[in-house]
Design an enzyme around this catalytic site. Structure first.
Site, PDB file in Angstrom:
ATOM      1  N   TYR A 231       0.815  -1.203   0.000  1.00  0.00           N
ATOM      2  CA  TYR A 231       0.000   0.000   0.000  1.00  0.00           C
ATOM      3  C   TYR A 231       0.860   1.269   0.000  1.00  0.00           C
ATOM      4  O   TYR A 231       2.062   1.218   0.241  1.00  0.00           O
ATOM      5  CB  TYR A 231      -0.909  -0.006   1.228  1.00  0.00           C
ATOM      6  CG  TYR A 231      -0.161   0.148   2.539  1.00  0.00           C
ATOM      7  CD1 TYR A 231      -0.172   1.359   3.225  1.00  0.00           C
ATOM      8  CD2 TYR A 231       0.578  -0.898   3.086  1.00  0.00           C
ATOM      9  CE1 TYR A 231       0.514   1.521   4.404  1.00  0.00           C
ATOM     10  CE2 TYR A 231       1.265  -0.749   4.273  1.00  0.00           C
ATOM     11  CZ  TYR A 231       1.227   0.463   4.930  1.00  0.00           C
ATOM     12  OH  TYR A 231       1.918   0.618   6.098  1.00  0.00           O
TER      13      TYR A 231
ATOM     14  N   ASP B  95      -6.574   3.802   3.118  1.00  0.00           N
ATOM     15  CA  ASP B  95      -7.329   3.667   4.367  1.00  0.00           C
ATOM     16  C   ASP B  95      -7.964   5.001   4.757  1.00  0.00           C
ATOM     17  O   ASP B  95      -9.126   5.063   5.167  1.00  0.00           O
ATOM     18  CB  ASP B  95      -6.421   3.201   5.507  1.00  0.00           C
ATOM     19  CG  ASP B  95      -5.917   1.785   5.320  1.00  0.00           C
ATOM     20  OD1 ASP B  95      -6.619   0.999   4.665  1.00  0.00           O
ATOM     21  OD2 ASP B  95      -4.820   1.482   5.816  1.00  0.00           O
TER      22      ASP B  95
ATOM     23  N   SER C 134       3.254   2.119  11.009  1.00  0.00           N
ATOM     24  CA  SER C 134       3.413   0.795  10.422  1.00  0.00           C
ATOM     25  C   SER C 134       2.049   0.204  10.130  1.00  0.00           C
ATOM     26  O   SER C 134       1.151   0.260  10.974  1.00  0.00           O
ATOM     27  CB  SER C 134       4.190  -0.113  11.389  1.00  0.00           C
ATOM     28  OG  SER C 134       4.085  -1.461  11.001  1.00  0.00           O
ATOM     29  N   LYS C 135       1.914  -0.371   8.949  1.00  0.00           N
ATOM     30  CA  LYS C 135       0.648  -0.999   8.563  1.00  0.00           C
ATOM     31  C   LYS C 135       0.302  -2.136   9.522  1.00  0.00           C
ATOM     32  O   LYS C 135      -0.856  -2.318   9.898  1.00  0.00           O
ATOM     33  CB  LYS C 135       0.749  -1.524   7.135  1.00  0.00           C
ATOM     34  CG  LYS C 135      -0.520  -2.201   6.623  1.00  0.00           C
ATOM     35  CD  LYS C 135      -1.647  -1.227   6.407  1.00  0.00           C
ATOM     36  CE  LYS C 135      -2.809  -1.868   5.675  1.00  0.00           C
ATOM     37  NZ  LYS C 135      -3.943  -0.963   5.518  1.00  0.00           N
ATOM     38  N   ARG C 136       1.310  -2.890   9.951  1.00  0.00           N
ATOM     39  CA  ARG C 136       1.007  -4.044  10.820  1.00  0.00           C
ATOM     40  C   ARG C 136       0.551  -3.611  12.208  1.00  0.00           C
ATOM     41  O   ARG C 136       0.037  -4.418  12.972  1.00  0.00           O
ATOM     42  CB  ARG C 136       2.199  -4.993  10.898  1.00  0.00           C
ATOM     43  CG  ARG C 136       3.470  -4.412  11.477  1.00  0.00           C
ATOM     44  CD  ARG C 136       4.554  -5.502  11.539  1.00  0.00           C
ATOM     45  NE  ARG C 136       5.843  -4.949  11.878  1.00  0.00           N
ATOM     46  CZ  ARG C 136       6.720  -4.525  10.997  1.00  0.00           C
ATOM     47  NH1 ARG C 136       6.429  -4.577   9.710  1.00  0.00           N
ATOM     48  NH2 ARG C 136       7.888  -4.051  11.365  1.00  0.00           N
TER      49      ARG C 136
END
Length: 494
Positions: free
Chosen positions: A29, A271, A261-263
């Protein structure tokens, strides 16, 4: 070595103007840090009336994510970051996809070997070993192989990588627009791999070759690449090339200790769009994440893209990390929504309106007008309007409002006066409803709230609504408004 190829490549390099590039990897992303890099790169080029290039760095085939390239293109287009050269439109320095330039890198790696700034390494070493950063040049027997030994190994078909030959002594200094001059001892730098066994370049090598051959004058990237910058300099010097202006940007942080961070659930551009933020607000806010305008714009917060281009200056980029504040972004977003043309907002808001209000008899445009000045993010809209389709089952305690000086008794009295006043209306519109309700206020000789608050509760069943009784009744229509007021009277009469 025959220099014809290299001379021809040099002749193609555009000269005399600022050229910048945004060069993402198609590995997922478009996170906020990526978007900021793209934006700053674009602004530097546009401010100087230069060229903005899009390049796809896809040499790390193992990390590619299907559809990521399309997401990047879509994001850049939506954000107005229109490139002048790239894989989709071409240009004088293409191809603009690294895997399509494969043969180019091998030639330049061999040239660097010829010049003594790189060497063939035939050691058996896994990529994970390389990535650990524990490769010690003094223990590499290949660093000092003779030309005859190298030729024999190549003739025997031995697999190899090509490594950069870092000087064993002295220091290397590089200059950064934000951090100034930074000097590092050469003995702290490893002989990094330039060309892998599969013939593809490493990120660090491909970057340097592409930037030079595309005439890139300014390189914008994150501070995580500061440690690699001395090795980039040594490559440029090894080829005898001019070094571009480095602009290293400090990271965008979730808080004082953690990078976004995406995680960890931190949002990407996609988003944020899904969460109801406008592209213009996102761009405006991201521009200010680590950059401050100067001079007459020092106190300014809101910028159009044209104003950003005019105001942007590299000297305004901060060395300190920027903290992503979603509440501040929401503030920006709300201000952008308020300033939208009503028709444009109505079109934008309609999908969200219809999530809550399915009744086709109720105008989506009228509801949009009701919420525009009260909306922070588009996803707020449905919950603001959910009472229009169906009156919620509410507690009569809502009729008691200390500030309005209402209670169950005077609310019931007010609704009994409101009902016939509205029943007698021949024309039903906002003005006629307004006049009828204020006529009741005058007839009862009370403060406005004594009448308007119970009317609002009766037609909405909620403590908080976009718009008051007048606007809500006008949109609901006569029949539904009267039905709800009768319902309120019945609730209060129990």
């Amino acid at each position: 070595m025959d220099m014809t190829y290299f001379n021809e490549m040099e002749a193609k390099i555009p000269q005399g103007k600022v050229r910048t590039r945004f060069a993402p990897s198609p590995t997922g992303y478009m996170h906020v840090g990526n978007l900021r890099t793209a934006l700053y790169t674009y602004l530097i080029a546009r401010k100087a009336k230069g060229t903005f290039i899009f390049r796809l760095e896809d040499t790390d085939q193992s990390r590619q994510v299907e559809g990521a390239t399309e997401v990047i293109f879509k994001t850049l287009a939506e954000c107005g970051l229109v490139h002048d050269e790239g894989p989709d439109i071409g240009g004088p320095t293409g191809p603009y996809i690294q895997t399509q330039r494969r043969d180019t890198y091998a030639k330049y790696a061999e040239l660097l070997v010829e010049r003594g700034h790189a060497y063939y390494c035939f050691c058996e070493k896994s990529e994970s070993d390389e990535d650990s950063g524990n490769f010690q040049r003094e223990t590499d027997p290949c660093r000092n192989l003779s030309a005859e030994e190298v030729s024999a190994n190549l003739a025997a078909g031995k697999p190899y990588v090509i490594r950069q030959r870092i000087p064993q002594e002295g220091t290397t200094t590089f200059s950064d627009a934000s951090f100034g001059d930074i000097t590092v001892p050469n003995d702290t730098l490893d002989d990094q791999v330039l060309l892998k066994r599969d013939g593809l370049p490493t990120y660090n090598f491909a970057n340097v070759i592409d930037d030079h051959l595309m005439g890139i004058t300014h390189v914008v990237r994150g501070t995580e690449y500061l440690s690699s910058a001395p090795k980039y300099n040594l490559l440029y010097e090894g080829f005898g090339w001019d070094i571009p202006t480095y602009v290293h940007c400090s990271p965008v942080m979730r808080d004082a200790q953690h990078k976004m961070s995406k995680r960890h659930g931190d949002p990407s551009y996609e988003d944020l769009k899904e969460q109801g933020f406008l592209t213009e607000a996102i761009i405006n806010y991201v521009a200010l994440l680590g950059w401050s305008p100067k001079g007459e714009n020092a106190e300014k917060e809101f910028f159009t893209m044209e104003e950003l281009i005019e105001a942007f200056d590299i000297s305004g980029i901060s060395k300190s990390p920027a903290i992503f504040d979603k509440e501040k972004l929401a503030y920006f977003n709300g201000e952008y929504i308020k300033k939208l043309d009503p028709e444009k907002f109505a079109a934008m808001a309609e999908p969200y309106v219809r999530q809550a209000v399915k009744n086709p008899e109720i105008s989506a445009a009228a509801l949009a007008a009701l919420v525009q000045q009260r909306t922070t993010v588009l996803t707020d809209i449905p919950e603001k309007l959910d009472f229009f389709d169906e009156l919620p089952d509410y507690d009569i305690e809502l009729y008691t409002h200390k500030k309005m000086k209402t209670n169950s008794e005077n609310s019931l009295e007010a609704l009994k006066e409101v009902l016939p006043a509205l029943e007698n209306l021949a024309d039903w519109n906002e003005q006629s409803v307004h006049d009828a309700l204020f006529g009741v206020v005058e007839k009862m000789g009370v403060k406005n709230g004594i009448v308007l608050w119970p009317a609002r509760v009766a037609v909405s069943g909620k403590m908080s609504t976009p718009g008051g009784a007048v606007e809500i009744c006008a949109i609901l229509g006569k029949e539904e408004s009267l039905r709800r007021i009768r319902d309120g009277i019945e609730r209060l009469s129990r």
